[in-house]
Design an enzyme around this catalytic site. Structure first.
Site, PDB file in Angstrom:
ATOM      1  N   GLU A  48      12.002  -4.360  -4.650  1.00  0.00           N
ATOM      2  CA  GLU A  48      10.976  -4.461  -5.688  1.00  0.00           C
ATOM      3  C   GLU A  48      11.607  -4.291  -7.074  1.00  0.00           C
ATOM      4  O   GLU A  48      11.295  -5.033  -8.003  1.00  0.00           O
ATOM      5  CB  GLU A  48       9.905  -3.381  -5.477  1.00  0.00           C
ATOM      6  CG  GLU A  48       8.829  -3.408  -6.560  1.00  0.00           C
ATOM      7  CD  GLU A  48       7.722  -2.374  -6.344  1.00  0.00           C
ATOM      8  OE1 GLU A  48       7.961  -1.389  -5.617  1.00  0.00           O
ATOM      9  OE2 GLU A  48       6.631  -2.559  -6.893  1.00  0.00           O
TER      10      GLU A  48
ATOM     11  N   SER B 197      -1.776  -4.080  -6.102  1.00  0.00           N
ATOM     12  CA  SER B 197      -1.780  -5.452  -6.637  1.00  0.00           C
ATOM     13  C   SER B 197      -2.045  -6.429  -5.498  1.00  0.00           C
ATOM     14  O   SER B 197      -1.544  -6.230  -4.386  1.00  0.00           O
ATOM     15  CB  SER B 197      -0.426  -5.798  -7.263  1.00  0.00           C
ATOM     16  OG  SER B 197      -0.058  -4.830  -8.202  1.00  0.00           O
TER      17      SER B 197
ATOM     18  N   GLY C 272       0.823  -1.208   0.000  1.00  0.00           N
ATOM     19  CA  GLY C 272       0.000   0.000   0.000  1.00  0.00           C
ATOM     20  C   GLY C 272       0.851   1.250   0.000  1.00  0.00           C
ATOM     21  O   GLY C 272       1.059   1.877   1.045  1.00  0.00           O
TER      22      GLY C 272
HETATM   23  C1  LIG Z   1       0.724  -3.104 -12.999  1.00  0.00           C
HETATM   24  C2  LIG Z   1       0.880  -2.150 -11.866  1.00  0.00           C
HETATM   25  C3  LIG Z   1       0.927  -2.629 -10.568  1.00  0.00           C
HETATM   26  C4  LIG Z   1       1.058  -1.736  -9.504  1.00  0.00           C
HETATM   27  N1  LIG Z   1       1.065  -2.240  -8.236  1.00  0.00           N
HETATM   28  C5  LIG Z   1       1.176  -1.392  -7.189  1.00  0.00           C
HETATM   29  C6  LIG Z   1       1.107  -1.883  -5.856  1.00  0.00           C
HETATM   30  O1  LIG Z   1       0.964  -3.085  -5.636  1.00  0.00           O
HETATM   31  N2  LIG Z   1       1.200  -1.008  -4.841  1.00  0.00           N
HETATM   32  C7  LIG Z   1       1.365   0.323  -5.041  1.00  0.00           C
HETATM   33  O2  LIG Z   1       1.488   1.059  -4.061  1.00  0.00           O
HETATM   34  N3  LIG Z   1       1.391   0.852  -6.299  1.00  0.00           N
HETATM   35  C8  LIG Z   1       1.298   0.010  -7.368  1.00  0.00           C
HETATM   36  N4  LIG Z   1       1.321   0.514  -8.656  1.00  0.00           N
HETATM   37  C9  LIG Z   1       1.359   1.964  -8.835  1.00  0.00           C
HETATM   38  C10 LIG Z   1       2.692   2.481  -9.385  1.00  0.00           C
HETATM   39  O3  LIG Z   1       3.696   2.447  -8.414  1.00  0.00           O
HETATM   40  C11 LIG Z   1       2.444   3.916  -9.898  1.00  0.00           C
HETATM   41  O4  LIG Z   1       1.530   3.807 -10.961  1.00  0.00           O
HETATM   42  C12 LIG Z   1       3.709   4.570 -10.377  1.00  0.00           C
HETATM   43  O5  LIG Z   1       4.584   4.862  -9.312  1.00  0.00           O
HETATM   44  C13 LIG Z   1       3.423   5.887 -11.148  1.00  0.00           C
HETATM   45  O6  LIG Z   1       2.570   6.705 -10.427  1.00  0.00           O
HETATM   46  P1  LIG Z   1       1.239   7.327 -11.098  1.00  0.00           P
HETATM   47  O7  LIG Z   1       0.485   6.205 -11.729  1.00  0.00           O
HETATM   48  O8  LIG Z   1       0.553   8.136 -10.052  1.00  0.00           O
HETATM   49  O9  LIG Z   1       1.761   8.260 -12.267  1.00  0.00           O
HETATM   50  P2  LIG Z   1       2.288   9.756 -12.129  1.00  0.00           P
HETATM   51  O10 LIG Z   1       3.247   9.829 -10.991  1.00  0.00           O
HETATM   52  O11 LIG Z   1       1.120  10.679 -12.104  1.00  0.00           O
HETATM   53  O12 LIG Z   1       3.102   9.926 -13.464  1.00  0.00           O
HETATM   54  C14 LIG Z   1       2.480  10.257 -14.724  1.00  0.00           C
HETATM   55  C15 LIG Z   1       3.553  10.423 -15.766  1.00  0.00           C
HETATM   56  O13 LIG Z   1       4.426  11.524 -15.423  1.00  0.00           O
HETATM   57  C16 LIG Z   1       5.789  11.089 -15.356  1.00  0.00           C
HETATM   58  N5  LIG Z   1       6.480  11.761 -14.261  1.00  0.00           N
HETATM   59  C17 LIG Z   1       6.004  11.972 -13.005  1.00  0.00           C
HETATM   60  N6  LIG Z   1       6.919  12.591 -12.249  1.00  0.00           N
HETATM   61  C18 LIG Z   1       8.025  12.763 -13.030  1.00  0.00           C
HETATM   62  C19 LIG Z   1       9.304  13.351 -12.825  1.00  0.00           C
HETATM   63  N7  LIG Z   1       9.655  13.838 -11.637  1.00  0.00           N
HETATM   64  N8  LIG Z   1      10.181  13.358 -13.856  1.00  0.00           N
HETATM   65  C20 LIG Z   1       9.841  12.825 -15.072  1.00  0.00           C
HETATM   66  N9  LIG Z   1       8.617  12.278 -15.340  1.00  0.00           N
HETATM   67  C21 LIG Z   1       7.726  12.239 -14.339  1.00  0.00           C
HETATM   68  C22 LIG Z   1       5.703   9.589 -15.092  1.00  0.00           C
HETATM   69  O14 LIG Z   1       6.884   8.918 -15.540  1.00  0.00           O
HETATM   70  C23 LIG Z   1       4.460   9.193 -15.883  1.00  0.00           C
HETATM   71  O15 LIG Z   1       4.800   8.996 -17.236  1.00  0.00           O
HETATM   72  C24 LIG Z   1       1.167  -0.342  -9.733  1.00  0.00           C
HETATM   73  C25 LIG Z   1       1.119   0.138 -11.052  1.00  0.00           C
HETATM   74  C26 LIG Z   1       0.973  -0.742 -12.099  1.00  0.00           C
HETATM   75  C27 LIG Z   1       0.906  -0.176 -13.483  1.00  0.00           C
END
Ligand SMILES: Cc1cc2nc3c(=O)[nH]c(=O)nc-3n(C[C@H](O)[C@H](O)[C@H](O)COP(=O)(O)OP(=O)(O)OC[C@H]3O[C@@H](n4cnc5c(N)ncnc54)[C@H](O)[C@@H]3O)c2cc1C
Length: 399
Positions: free
Chosen positions: A247, A164, A130
């Site tokens: 991870e 997940s 989480g």
């Molecule tokens: C299959 C899958 C399983 C997952 N499982 C888990 C889980 O079990 N537990 C959990 O806690 N999370 C989980 N996640 C979440 C995952 O960790 C986040 O989706 C990820 O960290 C990106 O965050 P966001 O989706 O909020 O995208 P955002 O942070 O909003 O990013 C959007 C876009 O902006 C870019 N971006 C953002 N900040 C920057 C920066 N500083 N410099 C350059 N580019 C930037 C990103 O690269 C991305 O392309 C999972 C995600 C997926 C897809």
């Protein structure tokens, strides 16, 4: 780099091969479908992990006192390689074994280790992570789920997303804000939360693969014993980063990618295109050559890191490099397979004309998610640039 195996290493490999020949059911070999999207298969997946553990092949690098084998990194690599080569299914308790376990061994209290580590190994308790919230993914330290002390319990309120395994997990390792006044990295704590606690609601999210593998998780006045705090109050960011490095290493494992490349070559040689095999097409050959170079480079980098590890050198940004390279490569392998397959590519698993049991479109979609999960490619590039190459820090801190 000297990766020649000792007689003890060779014996381990033989022992595992013999064990797999006797214990891995043929029906489960090369079964690469996404297990956690199919609840009816969970009991078999748990039984498989328990069997593997009882044979001494789960969490080999954990110290013996916690149920591991005290193995070195080379022994673990041999076991990982053999399991992938035999087409063995992955561990259903992977997040517990690869992420929570090593974190608790480093940061947990003796009581936490005694209570939580044994059922991680046997898959009797499944864990989820989480961390992410609706507005806190890459910028994880901005998370807002609150935990306030009330006697000897924390009271948790807020929401996680993309969690997940939450729909089948017994426990969650969770980041919560315990000091809203402190600078954002300094006000976070790491809690172990029983998923059956009153006040938790789990809502599955359907992915483009059609599986519901991750979830939204809501907390409403959820009471968590203070004894489930790991690493001290407001020290969660340090603990969280230990888990994140594990991870990224897990997501960056290279053997499966090498196997996938071999499957791609088989496909190219056997799938017809314009009256000849696809591998005879100069454009396809060009793609395959490019991918072969990337797979080989990835493999040599893995050997280099293995050597560093065996010599006790710090791993630095290796986990970020592996995560970036391997997840992007996996996606490109699947995309090339779909290019080769042409109109056969999107066929469903049950279609009589489907190739390779329909894994390629699934791989294509699922591998896209893994480029994002565990910290996106852009975030890994930031880490490599700043911590590896010493380039100036970007203003907005990433995951
Ligand atoms: C299959 C899958 C399983 C997952 N499982 C888990 C889980 O079990 N537990 C959990 O806690 N999370 C989980 N996640 C979440 C995952 O960790 C986040 O989706 C990820 O960290 C990106 O965050 P966001 O989706 O909020 O995208 P955002 O942070 O909003 O990013 C959007 C876009 O902006 C870019 N971006 C953002 N900040 C920057 C920066 N500083 N410099 C350059 N580019 C930037 C990103 O690269 C991305 O392309 C999972 C995600 C997926 C897809």
């Amino acid at each position: 780099m000297d990766l020649s195996l000792t007689p003890a290493h060779e014996a381990l490999r033989r022992r595992l091969r013999t064990w797999l020949a006797a214990n891995l059911p043929r029906s489960r070999r090369d079964d690469r479908s996404v297990e956690y999207g199919e609840p009816e298969r969970i009991p078999a997946a748990k039984a498989w992990q328990r069997k593997l553990y009882e044979a001494g092949f789960v969490a080999m690098r954990w110290p013996r006192e916690y149920g591991g084998q005290g193995a070195d990194v080379l022994e673990q690599t041999i076991v990982d390689d053999e399991l992938v080569r035999a087409g063995a299914p992955g561990l259903i308790g992977l997040l517990g074994v690869e992420m929570l376990g090593p974190t608790l061994i480093e940061w947990g209290t003796p009581e936490q280790k005694r209570r939580f580590l044994p059922p991680v190994l046997t898959a009797d308790e499944i864990w989820c992570q989480g961390y992410s919230e609706p507005d806190s993914g890459s910028d994880l330290a901005s998370l807002r789920t609150r935990a306030e002390l009330d006697g000897d319990h924390f009271v948790v309120n807020g929401q996680k997303v993309w969690t997940s395994y939450a729909h089948l997990a017994d426990w969650m390792f969770c980041l919560v804000r315990t000091d809203p006044e402190a600078p954002k990295h300094a006000g976070i704590s790491y809690l172990l939360i029983d998923m059956r606690s009153a006040g938790i609601t789990v809502r599955p999210l359907v992915q483009m693969t059609g599986d519901a593998g991750f979830n939204e998780v809501f907390f409403e006045d959820v009471r968590v014993p203070q004894a489930n705090l790991v690493g001290g109050l407001n020290n969660g960011w340090q603990v969280a980063n230990a888990t994140l490095a594990h991870e990224r290493n897990m997501l960056g494992a290279t053997t499966r990618t090498q196997q996938t490349f071999q499957s791609l070559l088989r496909l190219a040689r056997t799938h017809g295109r314009g009256g000849r095999s696809a591998s005879a097409d100069p454009v396809v050959r060009q793609h395959l050559a490019d991918l072969a170079i990337r797979v080989e480079t990835m493999k040599l980098e893995a050997y280099r890191q293995l050597t560093d590890s065996l010599r006790g050198r710090p791993s630095g940004i290796a986990a970020s490099i592996n995560k970036l390279v391997t997840t992007e490569l996996n996606h490109d392998l699947a995309r090339t397979a779909l290019d080769i397959l042409g109109s056969y590519g999107p066929l469903g698993r049950r279609d009589a004309r489907v190739r390779d049991r329909g894994v390629w479109p699934l791989d294509y979609m699922f591998s896209l998610g893994l480029i994002i999960g565990g910290g996106t490619s852009q975030i890994q590039k930031n880490i490599i640039a700043e911590r590896g190459l010493g380039l100036p820090r970007e203003a907005r801190p990433g995951r």
